[in-house]
Design a protein around this motif. Structure first.
Motif, mmCIF file in Angstrom:
data_model
loop_
_atom_site.group_PDB
_atom_site.id
_atom_site.type_symbol
_atom_site.label_atom_id
_atom_site.label_comp_id
_atom_site.label_asym_id
_atom_site.label_seq_id
_atom_site.Cartn_x
_atom_site.Cartn_y
_atom_site.Cartn_z
ATOM 1 N N SER A 156 -35.496 40.378 11.005
ATOM 2 C CA SER A 156 -34.196 40.153 11.649
ATOM 3 C C SER A 156 -33.152 39.595 10.692
ATOM 4 C CB SER A 156 -34.370 39.199 12.838
ATOM 5 O OG SER A 156 -34.921 37.962 12.413
ATOM 6 N N ASP A 157 -33.583 38.839 9.667
ATOM 7 C CA ASP A 157 -32.621 38.267 8.743
ATOM 8 C C ASP A 157 -32.209 39.226 7.630
ATOM 9 O OD1 ASP A 157 -35.168 38.230 7.704
ATOM 10 O OD2 ASP A 157 -34.851 36.409 6.521
ATOM 11 N N ARG A 158 -32.881 40.390 7.568
ATOM 12 C CA ARG A 158 -32.545 41.381 6.538
ATOM 13 C C ARG A 158 -32.123 42.733 7.121
ATOM 14 N NH1 ARG A 158 -35.128 40.354 1.579
ATOM 15 N NH2 ARG A 158 -35.137 38.106 1.190
ATOM 16 N N ILE A 159 -32.194 42.870 8.419
ATOM 17 C CA ILE A 159 -31.922 44.166 9.034
ATOM 18 C C ILE A 159 -30.477 44.606 8.823
ATOM 19 C CG2 ILE A 159 -31.228 43.297 11.310
ATOM 20 C CD1 ILE A 159 -33.543 46.296 10.686
ATOM 21 N N TRP A 160 -29.599 43.656 8.540
ATOM 22 C CA TRP A 160 -28.184 43.993 8.324
ATOM 23 C C TRP A 160 -28.009 44.901 7.119
ATOM 24 C CZ3 TRP A 160 -26.016 42.635 3.684
ATOM 25 C CH2 TRP A 160 -26.660 41.648 2.941
ATOM 26 N N ILE A 161 -28.949 44.839 6.154
ATOM 27 C CA ILE A 161 -28.874 45.724 4.989
ATOM 28 C C ILE A 161 -29.038 47.181 5.427
ATOM 29 C CG2 ILE A 161 -29.932 46.319 2.778
ATOM 30 C CD1 ILE A 161 -30.806 43.416 2.513
ATOM 31 N N ILE A 162 -29.987 47.417 6.313
ATOM 32 C CA ILE A 162 -30.200 48.771 6.834
ATOM 33 C C ILE A 162 -29.006 49.205 7.669
ATOM 34 C CG2 ILE A 162 -31.641 50.165 8.370
ATOM 35 C CD1 ILE A 162 -34.025 48.508 7.508
ATOM 36 N N ILE A 163 -28.467 48.297 8.467
ATOM 37 C CA ILE A 163 -27.316 48.628 9.315
ATOM 38 C C ILE A 163 -26.107 49.017 8.477
ATOM 39 C CG2 ILE A 163 -25.667 47.693 10.982
ATOM 40 C CD1 ILE A 163 -27.970 45.970 12.075
ATOM 41 N N LEU A 164 -25.833 48.263 7.402
ATOM 42 C CA LEU A 164 -24.720 48.599 6.516
ATOM 43 C C LEU A 164 -24.953 49.947 5.838
ATOM 44 C CD1 LEU A 164 -23.886 45.165 4.810
ATOM 45 C CD2 LEU A 164 -22.604 46.353 6.602
ATOM 46 N N SER A 165 -26.205 50.236 5.504
ATOM 47 C CA SER A 165 -26.521 51.534 4.897
ATOM 48 C C SER A 165 -26.235 52.680 5.857
ATOM 49 C CB SER A 165 -27.995 51.560 4.458
ATOM 50 O OG SER A 165 -28.277 50.535 3.535
ATOM 51 N N LEU A 166 -26.546 52.472 7.134
ATOM 52 C CA LEU A 166 -26.272 53.501 8.145
ATOM 53 C C LEU A 166 -24.775 53.758 8.258
ATOM 54 C CD1 LEU A 166 -28.734 52.473 11.011
ATOM 55 C CD2 LEU A 166 -29.098 54.117 9.170
ATOM 56 N N TRP A 167 -23.984 52.689 8.294
ATOM 57 C CA TRP A 167 -22.530 52.851 8.382
ATOM 58 C C TRP A 167 -21.990 53.555 7.137
ATOM 59 C CZ3 TRP A 167 -19.452 52.493 12.406
ATOM 60 C CH2 TRP A 167 -19.856 51.743 13.514
ATOM 61 N N PHE A 168 -22.534 53.229 5.981
ATOM 62 C CA PHE A 168 -22.077 53.871 4.744
ATOM 63 C C PHE A 168 -22.356 55.376 4.778
ATOM 64 C CE2 PHE A 168 -23.038 55.361 0.420
ATOM 65 C CZ PHE A 168 -21.812 55.111 -0.190
ATOM 66 N N ILE A 169 -23.555 55.750 5.199
ATOM 67 C CA ILE A 169 -23.915 57.175 5.259
ATOM 68 C C ILE A 169 -23.053 57.910 6.270
ATOM 69 C CG2 ILE A 169 -25.764 58.783 5.855
ATOM 70 C CD1 ILE A 169 -27.765 56.700 4.836
ATOM 71 N N SER A 170 -22.819 57.289 7.428
ATOM 72 C CA SER A 170 -22.041 57.960 8.474
ATOM 73 C C SER A 170 -20.579 58.119 8.096
ATOM 74 C CB SER A 170 -22.154 57.181 9.791
ATOM 75 O OG SER A 170 -21.596 55.890 9.656
ATOM 76 N N CYS A 171 -20.091 57.285 7.171
ATOM 77 C CA CYS A 171 -18.682 57.374 6.754
ATOM 78 C C CYS A 171 -18.466 58.388 5.633
ATOM 79 C CB CYS A 171 -18.179 56.008 6.291
ATOM 80 S SG CYS A 171 -17.976 54.805 7.628
ATOM 81 N N ILE A 172 -19.541 58.829 5.008
ATOM 82 C CA ILE A 172 -19.396 59.755 3.882
ATOM 83 C C ILE A 172 -18.765 61.076 4.326
ATOM 84 C CG2 ILE A 172 -20.653 61.167 2.207
ATOM 85 C CD1 ILE A 172 -22.610 58.890 1.868
ATOM 86 N N LEU A 173 -19.275 61.651 5.414
ATOM 87 C CA LEU A 173 -18.795 62.962 5.864
ATOM 88 C C LEU A 173 -17.305 62.955 6.205
ATOM 89 C CD1 LEU A 173 -19.370 65.899 6.553
ATOM 90 C CD2 LEU A 173 -20.031 65.165 8.847
ATOM 91 N N PRO A 174 -16.799 62.032 7.039
ATOM 92 C CA PRO A 174 -15.351 62.053 7.319
ATOM 93 C C PRO A 174 -14.500 61.789 6.090
ATOM 94 C CG PRO A 174 -16.387 60.128 8.305
ATOM 95 C CD PRO A 174 -17.487 61.018 7.855
ATOM 96 N N VAL A 175 -14.978 60.956 5.163
ATOM 97 C CA VAL A 175 -14.218 60.713 3.939
ATOM 98 C C VAL A 175 -14.071 62.000 3.140
ATOM 99 C CG1 VAL A 175 -14.287 59.589 1.676
ATOM 100 C CG2 VAL A 175 -14.741 58.260 3.746
ATOM 101 N N ILE A 176 -15.171 62.730 2.981
ATOM 102 C CA ILE A 176 -15.115 64.005 2.254
ATOM 103 C C ILE A 176 -14.265 65.020 3.001
ATOM 104 C CG2 ILE A 176 -16.504 65.963 1.447
ATOM 105 C CD1 ILE A 176 -18.791 64.028 0.970
ATOM 106 N N ASP A 177 -14.448 65.062 4.316
ATOM 107 C CA ASP A 177 -13.731 66.045 5.127
ATOM 108 C C ASP A 177 -12.229 65.837 5.056
ATOM 109 O OD1 ASP A 177 -13.455 68.153 6.968
ATOM 110 O OD2 ASP A 177 -13.317 66.737 8.620
ATOM 111 N N PHE A 178 -11.792 64.582 5.173
ATOM 112 C CA PHE A 178 -10.356 64.299 5.172
ATOM 113 C C PHE A 178 -9.761 64.286 3.766
ATOM 114 C CE2 PHE A 178 -11.184 61.727 9.283
ATOM 115 C CZ PHE A 178 -11.177 62.911 10.009
ATOM 116 N N SER A 179 -10.599 64.123 2.752
ATOM 117 C CA SER A 179 -10.096 64.058 1.376
ATOM 118 C C SER A 179 -9.828 65.438 0.793
ATOM 119 C CB SER A 179 -11.084 63.300 0.481
ATOM 120 O OG SER A 179 -11.256 61.981 0.922
ATOM 121 N N ILE A 180 -10.732 66.384 1.060
ATOM 122 C CA ILE A 180 -10.593 67.718 0.452
ATOM 123 C C ILE A 180 -9.908 68.714 1.372
ATOM 124 C CG2 ILE A 180 -12.669 67.323 -0.925
ATOM 125 C CD1 ILE A 180 -14.208 69.111 0.951
ATOM 126 N N GLY A 181 -9.547 68.275 2.567
ATOM 127 C CA GLY A 181 -8.881 69.193 3.497
ATOM 128 C C GLY A 181 -7.504 69.623 2.994
#
Length: 310
Positions: free
Chosen positions: A132-157
């Motif tokens: 429980s005291d380290r799970i935030w690392i996994i949570i931040l990783s999930l948010w980072f991965i989920s943000c990759i696609l919209p960043v690429i999509d909106f950047s190269i559009g």
């Protein structure tokens, strides 16, 4: 959300009444959802035992994620219903949050399934990152991965050169930010890949728990609850995947019914985006025995505070 933008240009009294009815359906629905989520988040914040458990921390993350997704979805719906146009500089953040949270949901479900698998298979030597005291690392990783696609999509559009990002008012939809049909197809393919990977992970965790049941010396009740939880995550994933059914239902309605485009878009939005996002966290929250007890006490306390008119 793209189909919601296909609205007729000529406003009529019939259309105005239709818009009012749709808004009156969506807003109360969303308010009930928001109230239930607020109650559950209040319970998490008020009771330390939930914050000390990785499973509940992940569930709280899913509540926040789905709330953001529905908030941006409803805002975009209201803007399109009201034909509100504004500059891309204000539109892109809404679309970014909507896309990122949509991608993040299956990742959170996969992580919750893996957490149940690890809790059952490795009860005494759980990896440090899953505590429980380290799970935030996994949570931040999930948010980072989920943000990759919209960043690429909106950047190269490739946007319309006549549209000024800061001043030109436009309808807030993804086809304005990135009108390329090829990139739209690629984005849909990536989203399907996300869901396919999550489906494999959920199936893997369920089968492994099922096979390891005979080897474990834990009580059968805990193992059975873990298996049911993983199955529930599979059902939640199925609810989220209903969003991909929009083109199919749209084609069927066009073939068998003479509905206006905006009615078809609203039907798809309400049935395949709003309702699944509404049901998914609530089913999980009310199913959990510990959380359900606190929810009942909270509602009972609220009902006692509301005094009848004398």
């Amino acid at each position: 959300m793209q189909n919601l933008t296909e609205l007729p240009t000529n406003g009529t009294s019939h259309r105005s009444l239709s818009v009012i009815i749709k808004v009156c359906v969506v807003i109360p629905f969303f308010c009930v959802f928001l109230f239930c989520i607020a109650v559950m988040l209040h319970i998490f914040a008020s009771h330390r035992q939930f914050l000390d458990t990785s499973r509940y921390i992940l569930f709280a993350t899913m509540l926040v994620n789905d709330t953001l997704q529905l908030m941006t979805s409803v805002l975009l719906f209201l803007f399109i219903m009201g034909r509100v146009n504004f500059a891309l500089v204000y539109c892109v953040p809404l679309l970014f949050i909507s896309t990122a949270t949509f991608q993040n949901t299956p990742l959170i479900l996969a992580t919750m399934s893996l957490e149940r698998y690890i809790a059952i298979i490795y009860p005494l030597r759980r990896p440090a990152s899953w505590r429980s005291d380290r799970i935030w690392i996994i949570i931040l990783s999930l948010w980072f991965i989920s943000c990759i696609l919209p960043v690429i999509d909106f950047s190269i559009g490739k946007r319309d050169p006549s549209v000024n990002i800061l001043s030109t008012p436009v309808i807030c939809k993804t086809t304005v930010v990135n009108p390329s049909p090829i990139q739209t197809l690629v984005k849909a393919a990536v989203s399907l890949l996300f869901f396919a990977v999550v489906a494999v992970i959920i199936l893997f965790t369920y089968v492994r728990i099922l096979l390891e049941t005979r080897k474990l010396r834990q009580d059968r009740v805990s193992v059975s609850k873990a298996m049911h939880t993983v199955l529930l995550h599979g059902f939640q994933l199925l609810l989220c995947m209903l969003a991909f059914g929009n083109p199919i239902t749209e084609s069927l309605i066009v073939l068998h019914a003479n509905w206006p485009p905006e009615d078809i878009a609203f039907f798809n939005y309400f049935c395949f985006i709003l309702i699944p996002r509404f049901l998914s966290p609530l089913i999980y929250g009310f199913r959990d025995q510990s959380l359900r007890g606190y929810i009942g006490k909270t509602f009972l306390c609220c009902s006692k505070k509301v005094k009848p008119w004398s």
